[in-house]
Design an enzyme around this catalytic site. Sequence first.
Site, PDB file in Angstrom:
ATOM      1  N   LYS A  24     -15.516 -22.034  40.585  1.00 59.31           N
ATOM      2  CA  LYS A  24     -16.201 -21.129  39.600  1.00 59.31           C
ATOM      3  C   LYS A  24     -17.633 -21.417  39.180  1.00 59.31           C
ATOM      4  O   LYS A  24     -17.869 -22.817  39.276  1.00 59.31           O
ATOM      5  CB  LYS A  24     -15.371 -21.197  38.363  1.00 59.31           C
ATOM      6  N   SER A  57     -11.856 -14.811  32.367  1.00 59.50           N
ATOM      7  CA  SER A  57     -13.234 -14.940  33.043  1.00 59.50           C
ATOM      8  C   SER A  57     -13.292 -15.546  34.438  1.00 59.50           C
ATOM      9  O   SER A  57     -14.644 -15.338  35.182  1.00 59.50           O
ATOM     10  CB  SER A  57     -14.276 -15.716  31.985  1.00 59.50           C
ATOM     11  N   SER A  87      -8.439 -17.860  30.585  1.00 55.91           N
ATOM     12  CA  SER A  87      -9.310 -17.352  31.766  1.00 55.91           C
ATOM     13  C   SER A  87      -8.699 -17.918  33.078  1.00 55.91           C
ATOM     14  O   SER A  87      -9.571 -17.585  34.255  1.00 55.91           O
ATOM     15  CB  SER A  87     -10.698 -17.933  31.460  1.00 55.91           C
TER      16      SER A  87
HETATM   17  N1  GLN Z   1     -10.706 -14.076  27.226  1.00 59.18           N
HETATM   18  C1  GLN Z   1     -10.942 -15.164  26.283  1.00 59.18           C
HETATM   19  C2  GLN Z   1     -12.404 -15.080  25.862  1.00 59.18           C
HETATM   20  O1  GLN Z   1     -13.039 -14.001  26.065  1.00 59.18           O
HETATM   21  C3  GLN Z   1     -10.857 -16.360  27.019  1.00 59.18           C
HETATM   22  C4  GLN Z   1     -11.759 -16.911  27.898  1.00 59.18           C
HETATM   23  C5  GLN Z   1     -11.738 -18.053  28.652  1.00 59.18           C
HETATM   24  O2  GLN Z   1     -10.484 -18.612  28.716  1.00 59.18           O
HETATM   25  N2  GLN Z   1     -12.712 -18.804  29.208  1.00 59.18           N
HETATM   26  O3  GLN Z   1     -12.948 -15.826  24.871  1.00 59.18           O
END
Ligand code: GLN
Length: 486
Positions: A78, A153, A177
């Site tokens: 990532k 994400s 995420s």
């Molecule tokens: N969807 C969650 C957010 O928008 C989690 C994001 C993540 O785990 N990096 O913060």
Amino acid sequence: MSASETTAALLGRLERGETTSTALTESLLDRVAQHDESIGSFLTVNGETALETAAAIDAKRAAGERVGRLAGLPVALKDILCTKGEPTTCGSRMLEHFVPPYDAHVVERLRAEDAVLIGRTNMDEFAMDSSTENSAFQPTRNPWDTSRSPGGSSGGSAACVAAGFAPLSVGTDTGGSIRQPAAFCGVVGMKPTYGRVSRYGLVAFASSLDQIGPFAHDVHGAALLLEALAGPDERDATCIDRPVPEYTKSLDEPLAGLRVGIVPDHFGEGLDGEVDEAVREAINVYAEHGAKIVEIDLPHQKYSVAVYYLIAPSEASSNLARYDGVHYGRRAEEYTDLVDMYVASRSEAFGPEVKRRILLGTFALSEGYSDQYYNTALRVRRLIRRDFDAAFEKCDVILGPTTPTPAFGIGELVDDPLAMYLNDVYTIAANLAGLPAISLPCGFTKSGLPIGLHLQAPPFEEEGLLQAARTYERTTHWHERRTGLD
Ligand code: GLN
């Protein structure tokens, strides 16, 4: 060569000399060149350096030298993990030209285990959001249906494994995420216990929640990659100095007397019918294999989305204050004075979701309001953790859906932040409580979209969590399905 082979199959063939890392890497690079235009999982493909590494590992192997546990396997990262000398953008214009002078701890570990770092995957800007449409550079599409989101994400990391571009990839999970995109893309994704993997060199979003973890086609692949990623590191004060078990060795041990906890509330309003059915079927599978199914209660979990959206933005507002156009990141070209330079740089380089989080977090921390918001959220966070401690007296793992629905359409939720935030309703509590959790494929909708099964375990019980996941996987074979990309 099949690009969708599991890590165990690939490692076996590499070890027996039936293929080489160079041949494997070449075939994956070809596949990426052919298909990633329609998926958009990579931001950068490191073809040349990957082939150099692969050749060096092949030479080591041919000479009979000792090789690492990932020897010759391509791994995608990532784009939030600092890699020396390579742009690490975090999906943001702010870091578009940032080239870290050092490797993240996990990148060092992967190199030490002889992984082939094949490229850097797309993500929502600064890991904020759940769809990978919020990257400043490109959206990523779901390889099972390109009109749908891969989740986020870490959508690029999930999609690149699902599409067979790399057998393994690394993501991060602050509120879901890793697990939500794993569910949407029909792969295995795991968030380790907070403190299991060093965050050194991970661009910070919400430091008390962020964890790095693996994606793979199956539980064995995730266990193998976690062995490589986990371990002590004194450069991250929250990283715990505990030995890392050899997760892959104990995966197939029989799980006598497994107690599987079910939260009845997880099967209520808002849960898609096909997801509900697939997860209930998974409960039956465990019961048929002798597991004891117990009902448990997590009374404060209903507050977890609200608590998370105070704590995560608060930490983000503090962490992202460093992007001021002076030390890091982009500086606006035109400004009148110092304050105007800060304003112009941050205004033009952050996207709308990042700005929303900074505003929310700065407000929640502001004088006169912090007791009402941030400090209250911290207190409820403790209650959420205590609920889990009590539940784990009665069960070994907690089972439920990873997400309320299968993959939503590209563009469907981008204008509705609340609906997007609700995607994490089942995953966020594990981050607030610091628990390890995994998502694995447990079925498909009639229209062919993957469904994810979520298992959570007590802190540092990754070994039991992986065994419980493997028990299911061994008898169901959902993880063997592949996209129609070929
Ligand atoms: N969807 C969650 C957010 O928008 C989690 C994001 C993540 O785990 N990096 O913060």
